[in-house]
Design an enzyme around this catalytic site. Structure first.
Site, mmCIF file in Angstrom:
data_model
loop_
_atom_site.group_PDB
_atom_site.id
_atom_site.type_symbol
_atom_site.label_atom_id
_atom_site.label_comp_id
_atom_site.label_asym_id
_atom_site.label_seq_id
_atom_site.Cartn_x
_atom_site.Cartn_y
_atom_site.Cartn_z
ATOM 1 N N ARG A 136 49.797 -12.125 28.805
ATOM 2 C CA ARG A 136 49.210 -11.848 27.488
ATOM 3 C C ARG A 136 50.128 -12.351 26.370
ATOM 4 O O ARG A 136 49.660 -12.875 25.360
ATOM 5 C CB ARG A 136 48.902 -10.348 27.338
ATOM 6 C CG ARG A 136 47.880 -10.021 26.261
ATOM 7 C CD ARG A 136 48.526 -9.710 24.913
ATOM 8 N NE ARG A 136 49.550 -8.713 25.084
ATOM 9 C CZ ARG A 136 50.736 -8.798 24.489
ATOM 10 N NH1 ARG A 136 51.036 -9.790 23.670
ATOM 11 N NH2 ARG A 136 51.669 -7.875 24.715
ATOM 12 N N ARG A 165 49.769 -8.439 16.629
ATOM 13 C CA ARG A 165 49.840 -6.996 16.919
ATOM 14 C C ARG A 165 48.468 -6.446 17.280
ATOM 15 O O ARG A 165 48.354 -5.527 18.089
ATOM 16 C CB ARG A 165 50.353 -6.246 15.702
ATOM 17 C CG ARG A 165 51.798 -6.508 15.397
ATOM 18 C CD ARG A 165 52.131 -6.069 13.991
ATOM 19 N NE ARG A 165 53.518 -6.391 13.687
ATOM 20 C CZ ARG A 165 54.018 -6.364 12.469
ATOM 21 N NH1 ARG A 165 53.253 -6.041 11.428
ATOM 22 N NH2 ARG A 165 55.283 -6.661 12.274
ATOM 23 N N GLN A 201 47.555 20.288 41.618
ATOM 24 C CA GLN A 201 47.335 20.482 40.177
ATOM 25 C C GLN A 201 48.262 19.629 39.312
ATOM 26 O O GLN A 201 47.849 19.056 38.308
ATOM 27 C CB GLN A 201 47.497 21.961 39.816
ATOM 28 C CG GLN A 201 46.401 22.819 40.414
ATOM 29 C CD GLN A 201 46.575 24.286 40.093
ATOM 30 O OE1 GLN A 201 47.570 24.688 39.491
ATOM 31 N NE2 GLN A 201 45.606 25.090 40.481
ATOM 32 N N TRP A 248 65.006 -14.687 20.668
ATOM 33 C CA TRP A 248 63.944 -13.874 21.287
ATOM 34 C C TRP A 248 62.577 -14.534 21.114
ATOM 35 O O TRP A 248 61.603 -13.895 20.785
ATOM 36 C CB TRP A 248 63.916 -12.452 20.717
ATOM 37 C CG TRP A 248 65.243 -11.774 20.734
ATOM 38 C CD1 TRP A 248 65.985 -11.414 19.653
ATOM 39 C CD2 TRP A 248 66.000 -11.409 21.880
ATOM 40 N NE1 TRP A 248 67.165 -10.838 20.052
ATOM 41 C CE2 TRP A 248 67.204 -10.824 21.429
ATOM 42 C CE3 TRP A 248 65.799 -11.527 23.260
ATOM 43 C CZ2 TRP A 248 68.184 -10.358 22.292
ATOM 44 C CZ3 TRP A 248 66.783 -11.058 24.119
ATOM 45 C CH2 TRP A 248 67.952 -10.477 23.624
ATOM 46 N N ILE A 249 62.563 -15.848 21.323
ATOM 47 C CA ILE A 249 61.342 -16.605 21.056
ATOM 48 C C ILE A 249 60.559 -16.840 22.354
ATOM 49 O O ILE A 249 61.030 -17.563 23.245
ATOM 50 C CB ILE A 249 61.677 -17.965 20.392
ATOM 51 C CG1 ILE A 249 62.586 -17.755 19.172
ATOM 52 C CG2 ILE A 249 60.401 -18.717 20.032
ATOM 53 C CD1 ILE A 249 62.044 -16.811 18.122
ATOM 54 N N THR A 250 59.379 -16.245 22.439
ATOM 55 C CA THR A 250 58.497 -16.450 23.604
ATOM 56 C C THR A 250 58.005 -17.891 23.616
ATOM 57 O O THR A 250 57.633 -18.424 22.564
ATOM 58 C CB THR A 250 57.316 -15.468 23.537
ATOM 59 O OG1 THR A 250 57.818 -14.146 23.567
ATOM 60 C CG2 THR A 250 56.363 -15.673 24.717
ATOM 61 N N LEU A 265 60.603 -16.701 13.995
ATOM 62 C CA LEU A 265 60.876 -15.900 12.797
ATOM 63 C C LEU A 265 62.157 -15.080 13.022
ATOM 64 O O LEU A 265 63.084 -15.135 12.215
ATOM 65 C CB LEU A 265 59.680 -14.973 12.488
ATOM 66 C CG LEU A 265 59.887 -14.007 11.318
ATOM 67 C CD1 LEU A 265 60.022 -14.751 9.996
ATOM 68 C CD2 LEU A 265 58.723 -13.012 11.218
ATOM 69 N N GLU A 282 57.248 -7.702 17.917
ATOM 70 C CA GLU A 282 56.136 -7.707 16.958
ATOM 71 C C GLU A 282 56.121 -6.439 16.115
ATOM 72 O O GLU A 282 55.084 -5.855 15.847
ATOM 73 C CB GLU A 282 54.796 -7.831 17.703
ATOM 74 C CG GLU A 282 54.772 -8.966 18.675
ATOM 75 C CD GLU A 282 54.089 -10.193 18.134
ATOM 76 O OE1 GLU A 282 53.568 -10.111 17.005
ATOM 77 O OE2 GLU A 282 54.088 -11.207 18.833
ATOM 78 N N LEU A 292 51.979 -12.031 12.320
ATOM 79 C CA LEU A 292 52.324 -10.916 13.199
ATOM 80 C C LEU A 292 51.215 -9.881 13.232
ATOM 81 O O LEU A 292 50.957 -9.255 14.260
ATOM 82 C CB LEU A 292 53.644 -10.271 12.749
ATOM 83 C CG LEU A 292 54.877 -11.156 12.878
ATOM 84 C CD1 LEU A 292 56.096 -10.434 12.329
ATOM 85 C CD2 LEU A 292 55.116 -11.547 14.336
#
Lengths: 260, 388
Positions: free
Chosen positions: B94, B247, B283, B166-168, B135, B367, B243
């Protein structure tokens, strides 16, 4: 070329059937209904034939059923590449047997005239495998069932059939009825844009009366559904020596279970 | 085939059109057939299954709600359902689609020139080209306004210096949407792979989102023509609006991960016997399952309403923040509870909840962190921004 693809909706194979005791009817309210998996091979084969032949080919999906079948027709037939759909919606056909289904499908196919009729080799609920061959009889044309390879050339077909322990190659003339087996092709998934466009393709809904036929009489009736017998407890061969245990297991499989 | 309707306790499917249900079911089948067989290996190896990218494109799953050349322009609800089914598979899958669609195609469609749109959108939609979004920086995460990447005018063009972390999709991208500060404020550029001075690095040793490409973008005296600038992006609100799109997809996506955790736990609890009966009959286990289901139903309700509002043109940041915040925390709780119900089996990759649990730690942070979304909603209802 005009291709008819006969399809039907069946309960998803993961459907849990809750049947505590023998009953004359199944509670189908919780069933998720999907396209009969063998029919997906028929749809895919039709689409691949059309891709080879180009625009000079029209595919019609034909089905019998209530409104619930419409979503399957759109998603698994029209979105995948069928050009239009015809549905017989007739209360008298609820729970119809194979011969009733074959007669009604034959009426549509005779009315419109098709060069090739494709269908799944059987449904995964009724499992009769009879509708395709019966349909060919009513249409008075040739047929090949359980087909894993199909070639068309100039008014003839060559079909490879799966038979016990091997294959059989059948040739015949078109029109013909071909029932499709796993291995014939890999059914594709529809793309999103095609799903969205599927609803705009022509869909015709008819009754038996519209087709100018009487509802054919049923020749068989399902009287009882029974749950399968509970599985017998498993037997474990106990022997500390693995070689002896294996020998004993082989003996039991041969002499008692008679499976080897 | 697993049935996506099985966790639809409140019959939300009734509010979907035939087409929306078909898209959802088709994406589920696609993920099962094309992705699930290899996910354990990719997660173990720390690789993304790149061969699936053209398939995603052919199916129309990349930027499906984008309006532009080569794009389908479908509803926000359909985009949400796609995210849900992709993340049912893995948050890495995703994330790939979110970045490509919401963070690369969306800004090009929204802020780009006609030339940029015509060049990139059809290629990105088809999965022939891959994009990433720069960003966040090493020292500027929740406060991107403090970014240190600089763009300086140089004749007709620009010179870019700095780095993004941290860039996908960083290492497999063909184009990066990069945000930098210049004298007039924040500006955006399309930086193509191969440009002198632009390089990417892989982040190794991740516990989370292992089946996803995460990296660094480095710009060392990168010369860019004016035509590579996004002409209609003005100020920090431009990347923040991207973003907000992403999100929205996350709020839906994590529901898919939660559903997989819940279903896995439910099946296991029905089969696993202790004290001579299935543990689902106890339970304490029932309470866990019911809590998971209840939270999933509530999150599904949020998504459905948010999707319809977005389709009506209402896409308010605080509403998206509330859904992202709630749903990610919900999914993470579900993953942990499912792991608990699975007992020792839950710590191996035989079962998916452990993988979802690790992934969702990233999703909770990226994000806009959980806490930042708390403050966005807090600022909305009190009129008092806590972060200024």
């Amino acid at each position: 070329m005009k291709i008819a693809v006969c399809v039907t909706q069946v309960p998803d194979s993961e459907t849990r059937i809750n049947l505590a005791a023998p009953a004359s009817e199944l509670d189908q309210s919780g069933f998720t209904r999907v396209l009969n998996p063998y029919d997906a091979f028929a749809v895919e084969e039709a689409v691949q034939i059309k891709e080879r032949l180009g625009a000079d080919c029209e595919i019609t999906a034909i089905t019998i059923g209530g409104d619930k079948v419409l979503e399957t027709i759109k998603k698994d037939c029209l979105a995948v590449g069928c050009d239009k759909a015809i549905r017989v919606n007739d209360d008298a056909m609820i729970g119809a047997d194979s011969m009733q289904v074959a007669k009604v499908l034959a009426a549509i196919i005779k009315r419109d005239g098709y060069d090739l009729v494709l269908a799944g080799k059987q449904t995964i609920d009724g499992d009769s495998g009879q509708v395709g061959p019966m349909l060919a009889e009513y249409l008075d044309c040739g047929h090949a069932s359980v087909v894993t390879k199909l070639e068309l050339a100039d008014g003839t077909f060559t079909a490879t059939r799966e038979i016990e322990g091997g294959a059989e190659i059948v040739t015949g003339t078109l029109p013909a009825v071909i029932t499709c087996q796993k291995g014939l092709n890999e059914p594709r998934l529809p793309s999103l844009p095609n799903i969205m466009k599927a609803g705009m393709k022509p869909q015709e809904t008819v009754t038996c009366a519209d087709l100018g036929i009487d509802v054919p009489p049923a020749h068989t009736t399902i009287t009882t559904y029974t749950p399968p017998a509970p599985r017998a407890a498993c037997r474990i061969v106990e022997n500390e020596d693995p070689a002896a245990a294996a020998k004993e297991l082989a003996r039991l499989l041969r002499d008692e279970a008679k499976v080897i | 085939m697993a049935d996506p309707q099985s966790v639809d306790f409140y019959r939300f499917s009734r509010n979907l059109s035939d087409e929306e249900r078909s898209v959802r079911d088709t994406v589920r089948r696609f993920v099962e057939q094309s992705f699930m067989l290899d996910i354990r290996r990719h997660f173990a190896d720390g690789t993304f299954p790149v061969e699936i990218i053209p398939e995603l494109g052919a199916m129309g799953l990349l930027g499906p709600s984008i309006h532009g050349p080569g794009c389908a322009g479908l509803s926000a609800t359909i985009y949400g359902l796609i995210c849900q089914e992709l993340e049912w598979g893995d948050s890495g899958l995703r994330s790939f689609a979110s970045v490509q669609g919401s963070l690369v195609m969306w800004p090009i469609a929204t802020y780009g020139s006609d030339e940029q749109k015509n060049t990139w959108l059809p290629e990105l939609a088809a999965g022939r080209k891959i994009g990433c979004f720069g960003l966040t920086e090493a020292d500027h995460g929740s406060d991107p306004g403090g970014m240190e990447t600089r763009a300086v005018r140089d004749g007709d063009g620009w010179v870019l210096n700095g780095s993004k972390l941290w860039i996908t999709n960083a290492n497999m991208s063909d184009v990066a949407v990069v945000w930098a500060r210049c004298d007039e404020g924040v500006v955006g550029f399309l930086v193509e792979r191969g440009v002198d001075g632009f390089s990417t690095n892989t982040i190794h040793g991740k516990y989370s989102l292992r089946a996803s490409d995460t990296g660094e973008l480095v710009f060392d005296e990168v010369r860019l023509p004016e035509s590579s600038r996004l002409p209609d992006a003005r100020g920090l609100k431009a990347p923040l609006a991207c973003l907000n799109q992403a999100r929205y997809g996350i709020a839906w996506g994590v529901v898919g991960a939660a559903i997989d955790c819940y279903e896995t736990a439910l099946r296991y609890a029905q089969e696993r016997k202790q004290f001579d009966k299935p543990i689902a009959g106890f339970q304490l286990v029932q309470q866990k399952l019911v809590t998971m289901l209840t939270e999933i139903v509530k999150a599904q309700g949020l998504c459905q309403q948010l999707g319809r509002l977005k389709d009506d043109g209402i896409n308010e940041v605080p509403m998206v923040s509330l859904a992202k915040r709630n749903n990610v925390a919900m999914a993470l709780d579900c993953a942990r509870t499912a792991r608990d119900i699975l007992g020792a089996a839950g710590i191996t990759d035989e079962f998916s909840p452990g993988r979802h649990m690790a992934n969702l730690e990233s999703v909770k942070t990226y994000e806009g962190t959980h806490d930042i979304h708390t403050l966005i909603v807090g600022a909305e209802i009190t009129g008092l921004p806590a972060y200024r």
